[in-house]
Design an enzyme around this catalytic site. Structure first.
Site, PDB file in Angstrom:
ATOM      1  N   ARG A  47      27.288  48.314  43.853  1.00 16.79           N
ATOM      2  CA  ARG A  47      26.972  47.581  42.633  1.00 16.79           C
ATOM      3  C   ARG A  47      26.451  48.460  41.493  1.00 16.79           C
ATOM      4  O   ARG A  47      26.291  47.987  40.371  1.00 16.79           O
ATOM      5  CB  ARG A  47      25.934  46.493  42.942  1.00 16.79           C
ATOM      6  CG  ARG A  47      26.461  45.415  43.872  1.00 16.79           C
ATOM      7  CD  ARG A  47      25.391  44.386  44.218  1.00 16.79           C
ATOM      8  NE  ARG A  47      24.824  43.720  43.057  1.00 16.79           N
ATOM      9  CZ  ARG A  47      25.385  42.722  42.397  1.00 16.79           C
ATOM     10  NH1 ARG A  47      26.580  42.273  42.774  1.00 16.79           N
ATOM     11  NH2 ARG A  47      24.789  42.174  41.362  1.00 16.79           N
ATOM     12  N   ARG A  68      20.941  41.215  45.574  1.00 24.51           N
ATOM     13  CA  ARG A  68      21.795  41.835  44.566  1.00 24.51           C
ATOM     14  C   ARG A  68      21.114  42.982  43.830  1.00 24.51           C
ATOM     15  O   ARG A  68      21.744  43.638  42.990  1.00 24.51           O
ATOM     16  CB  ARG A  68      22.285  40.775  43.576  1.00 24.51           C
ATOM     17  CG  ARG A  68      23.264  39.805  44.215  1.00 24.51           C
ATOM     18  CD  ARG A  68      23.684  38.690  43.290  1.00 24.51           C
ATOM     19  NE  ARG A  68      24.555  37.743  43.989  1.00 24.51           N
ATOM     20  CZ  ARG A  68      25.875  37.755  43.920  1.00 24.51           C
ATOM     21  NH1 ARG A  68      26.488  38.660  43.199  1.00 24.51           N
ATOM     22  NH2 ARG A  68      26.601  36.872  44.578  1.00 24.51           N
ATOM     23  N   GLU A  79      29.727  36.182  31.131  1.00 27.85           N
ATOM     24  CA  GLU A  79      28.701  36.841  31.946  1.00 27.85           C
ATOM     25  C   GLU A  79      27.304  36.504  31.443  1.00 27.85           C
ATOM     26  O   GLU A  79      27.124  35.694  30.536  1.00 27.85           O
ATOM     27  CB  GLU A  79      28.937  38.361  32.002  1.00 27.85           C
ATOM     28  CG  GLU A  79      29.579  38.845  33.306  1.00 27.85           C
ATOM     29  CD  GLU A  79      28.720  38.567  34.541  1.00 27.85           C
ATOM     30  OE1 GLU A  79      27.499  38.397  34.407  1.00 27.85           O
ATOM     31  OE2 GLU A  79      29.292  38.511  35.642  1.00 27.85           O
ATOM     32  N   GLU A 138      35.091  45.024  39.457  1.00 26.32           N
ATOM     33  CA  GLU A 138      34.744  43.902  38.587  1.00 26.32           C
ATOM     34  C   GLU A 138      34.060  44.465  37.340  1.00 26.32           C
ATOM     35  O   GLU A 138      32.847  44.651  37.313  1.00 26.32           O
ATOM     36  CB  GLU A 138      33.806  42.935  39.300  1.00 26.32           C
ATOM     37  CG  GLU A 138      34.370  42.343  40.582  1.00 26.32           C
ATOM     38  CD  GLU A 138      33.354  41.533  41.357  1.00 26.32           C
ATOM     39  OE1 GLU A 138      33.761  40.798  42.270  1.00 26.32           O
ATOM     40  OE2 GLU A 138      32.132  41.643  41.059  1.00 26.32           O
ATOM     41  N   HIS A 160      30.945  46.376  39.503  1.00 22.04           N
ATOM     42  CA  HIS A 160      30.775  46.317  40.948  1.00 22.04           C
ATOM     43  C   HIS A 160      32.104  46.649  41.613  1.00 22.04           C
ATOM     44  O   HIS A 160      33.136  46.097  41.250  1.00 22.04           O
ATOM     45  CB  HIS A 160      30.297  44.927  41.367  1.00 22.04           C
ATOM     46  CG  HIS A 160      29.087  44.452  40.608  1.00 22.04           C
ATOM     47  ND1 HIS A 160      28.835  43.124  40.365  1.00 22.04           N
ATOM     48  CD2 HIS A 160      28.074  45.144  40.031  1.00 22.04           C
ATOM     49  CE1 HIS A 160      27.707  43.011  39.677  1.00 22.04           C
ATOM     50  NE2 HIS A 160      27.235  44.225  39.453  1.00 22.04           N
ATOM     51  N   ASP A 212      50.478  70.382  24.679  1.00 22.25           N
ATOM     52  CA  ASP A 212      49.344  71.297  24.544  1.00 22.25           C
ATOM     53  C   ASP A 212      48.106  70.632  25.134  1.00 22.25           C
ATOM     54  O   ASP A 212      47.624  69.631  24.612  1.00 22.25           O
ATOM     55  CB  ASP A 212      49.136  71.626  23.069  1.00 22.25           C
ATOM     56  CG  ASP A 212      47.898  72.480  22.818  1.00 22.25           C
ATOM     57  OD1 ASP A 212      47.272  72.935  23.794  1.00 22.25           O
ATOM     58  OD2 ASP A 212      47.559  72.680  21.635  1.00 22.25           O
ATOM     59  N   GLU A 215      33.669  38.849  31.891  1.00 24.83           N
ATOM     60  CA  GLU A 215      34.207  39.502  33.083  1.00 24.83           C
ATOM     61  C   GLU A 215      35.547  38.865  33.419  1.00 24.83           C
ATOM     62  O   GLU A 215      35.692  37.646  33.379  1.00 24.83           O
ATOM     63  CB  GLU A 215      33.251  39.362  34.266  1.00 24.83           C
ATOM     64  CG  GLU A 215      33.750  40.035  35.541  1.00 24.83           C
ATOM     65  CD  GLU A 215      32.747  39.931  36.689  1.00 24.83           C
ATOM     66  OE1 GLU A 215      33.191  39.623  37.821  1.00 24.83           O
ATOM     67  OE2 GLU A 215      31.543  40.145  36.456  1.00 24.83           O
ATOM     68  N   GLU A 219      32.621  44.445  33.639  1.00 22.98           N
ATOM     69  CA  GLU A 219      32.065  43.577  32.603  1.00 22.98           C
ATOM     70  C   GLU A 219      32.168  44.282  31.251  1.00 22.98           C
ATOM     71  O   GLU A 219      32.194  45.513  31.184  1.00 22.98           O
ATOM     72  CB  GLU A 219      30.613  43.233  32.926  1.00 22.98           C
ATOM     73  CG  GLU A 219      30.457  42.495  34.249  1.00 22.98           C
ATOM     74  CD  GLU A 219      29.033  42.489  34.790  1.00 22.98           C
ATOM     75  OE1 GLU A 219      28.775  41.735  35.755  1.00 22.98           O
ATOM     76  OE2 GLU A 219      28.179  43.250  34.266  1.00 22.98           O
ATOM     77  N   GLU A 228      30.383  46.248  48.781  1.00 26.19           N
ATOM     78  CA  GLU A 228      30.380  46.238  47.322  1.00 26.19           C
ATOM     79  C   GLU A 228      29.308  47.203  46.833  1.00 26.19           C
ATOM     80  O   GLU A 228      28.115  46.997  47.075  1.00 26.19           O
ATOM     81  CB  GLU A 228      30.098  44.820  46.809  1.00 26.19           C
ATOM     82  CG  GLU A 228      29.952  44.710  45.301  1.00 26.19           C
ATOM     83  CD  GLU A 228      29.367  43.366  44.862  1.00 26.19           C
ATOM     84  OE1 GLU A 228      29.457  43.062  43.675  1.00 26.19           O
ATOM     85  OE2 GLU A 228      28.814  42.650  45.724  1.00 26.19           O
TER      86      GLU A 228
END
Length: 473
Positions: free
Chosen positions: A363, A342, A215, A134, A272, A55, A223, A136, A361
């Site tokens: 982020r 970053r 981290e 990645e 990321h 269901d 991480e 965290e 990447e």
């Protein structure tokens, strides 16, 4: 994780491991794993085509009770043994199928991810999209929260939390300072052994783990990095990753949360996402352009940046997500790309000159997202950039904090709230609906669910800090 098993091989695998039960799993629209368990005798080769009936009306974001009959069809390539159950149990990840039409269900997140992979091949741009996330998370010792008409609160605790430094009893110190939790050795890092156990269990479940570490935040932020994989496999792996971390922690009397911002004034948890496209075994993102990228990669970045404001409605899908996306906490809020900055939404890792390692990447995403929907949406945004040769503009290689106010004002930023992101998705989603990868009906359902169940519910409730600000006004 995919092993290219046939149904017959899965049945042999179950017999070799003395499986007594089979647990079949799928993701709902927000991205939480659901499951149903059967005696192993109910599983035969035909099941991998005929599926099990269930269901679907009670699954979040799925169809009405008047059309609730659905099939859950196991994927033989996903077979693994459950490392947590007392009774030996085979686990299979499944796809959802309409029992009448025998077509894939258009709100099944895993099917959407498969359609995104098919669209890549349809365009002829590449034959595989690799994703490496990645994620965290926090490992806490205790959490309390409740909400009613006349109160609302949460309380988090962790032995490792810096806030426990002044405790009188059983206090040995050694706790990461706020925003200084990156890479300390034990005893400051309290969770070395539990992360190692998580890593070992993930490997038993078929994930390839590259490393684990503490981290930046205090209070047990962690991480564990896993190797990239094709899009759907990578999303399957992320579901396994979350399941393993939660269960290992639970067995040790801890709890794991993937909330993006559970602690005030310390770093939040991101996810990321590394991405690249290959064709015929050749990496297409390596070239002689900026940061060793190809023109294809730059156009892919252009698509990500162009659609980022709507994309984050899927990759950052909670009201809590936007408490992480604020300046000052390594938050990637600026819609720019860089090989070194970053705080830019897109970064080009420069660890290796090997063309096979060339990737981009993104982020901004966080681990509260549904990985199937998020990876599919990112690929669709990037492919829109490639298809339409979208210029990503100039790179942002300066430290964002060194920019003048005039320079900073020229850099667009992400929406400041889930409400803003949903408005952006409402106005910009044509790139998602190419070849019906995301259907209009799915997007409307998603937006309505998020507004009704989350945005509106949060808007109606007083916040505890409002009492500090306004009670005596």
């Amino acid at each position: 994780m995919s092993t290219n098993r046939t149904p017959a091989e899965v049945l042999r695998f179950a017999q070799e491991n003395d499986a007594k039960m089979v647990d079949v799993r799928f993701a709902d629209l927000p991205g939480l794993w659901q499951h149903v368990t059967y005696p192993i005798e109910q599983l035969d080769e035909a099941t991998f085509e005929d599926g099990f009936g269930f269901d679907g009306s009670s699954i979040r974001g799925w169809q009405a009770i008047s059309e609730s009959d659905m099939l859950i069809v196991p994927d033989p390539n996903t077979a693994l043994m459950d490392p947590f159950t007392e009774v030996s149990t085979l686990v299979l990840i499944a796809d959802i199928v309409d029992p009448i039409t025998k077509q894939h269900y258009e709100r099944d997140p895993r099917w959407i991810a498969k359609k995104a992979e098919n669209y890549l091949q349809f365009l002829g741009v590449g034959d595989v999209a690799y994703f490496g996330a990645e994620a965290e998370f926090f490992i806490f010792d205790n959490v309390r929260f409740d909400q009613s008409y006349n109160y609302g609160f949460y309380h988090i605790d962790a032995e490792e939390g810096r806030w426990n430094s002044g405790r009188e009893d059983n206090n040995l110190g050694y706790r990461p300072r706020y925003k200084e939790g990156y890479f300390p050795v034990p005893p400051t890092d309290h969770n070395q052994d539990i992360r190692t156990e998580m890593t070992q269990v993930m490997e038993r479940c078929g994930l390839v783990i590259e490393c684990h570490h503490h981290e930046v935040a205090t209070g047990g932020q962690a991480e564990i990095d896993q190797k990239f994989a094709p899009l759907v496999d990578s999303a399957d792996n992320m579901m396994i990753y979350k399941w393993v971390t939660r269960n290992v922690a639970f067995q040790h009397g801890h709890t794991v949360t993937f909330m993006p911002k559970p602690l005030w004034n310390d770093n939040g948890s991101g996810m990321h996402v590394h991405q690249s496209i290959w064709k015929g075994g050749v990496p297409l993102f390596a070239g002689d352009q900026y940061a060793g990228l190809s023109e294809t990669a730059l156009h892919y970045i252009g698509g990500i940046l162009k659609h980022a404001s709507s994309l984050v409605a899927i990759t950052n899908p909670t009201t809590n997500s936007y408490k992480r996306l604020v300046p000052g906490f390594e938050a990637p809020v600026n819609l720019a790309y860089s090989r070194r900055n970053r705080s830019a939404a897109v970064r080009i890792p420069m660890y290796s000159a090997n063309p096979k390692a060339k990737r981009i990447e993104f982020r901004s995403p966080d681990p509260s997202c549904n990985p199937y929907l998020s990876f599919a949406a990112m690929l669709m945004a990037g492919l829109d950039g490639v298809k339409n040769k979208i210029d990503p503009g100039e790179s942002l290689d300066k430290d964002i904090y060194d920019l003048t106010p005039e320079e900073l004002s020229a850099v667009p930023s992400l929406p400041a709230s889930l409400e803003g992101a949903l408005e952006a998705l409402e106005n910009d989603h044509d790139y998602l609906t190419q070849n019906d990868v995301f259907t209009e009906e799915l997007i409307e359902t998603y937006i309505d669910y998020k507004r009704t169940a989350e945005v509106d519910e949060m808007r109606q409730r007083p916040h505890p800090y409002e009492f500090a600000l306004y009670f005596d006004i």
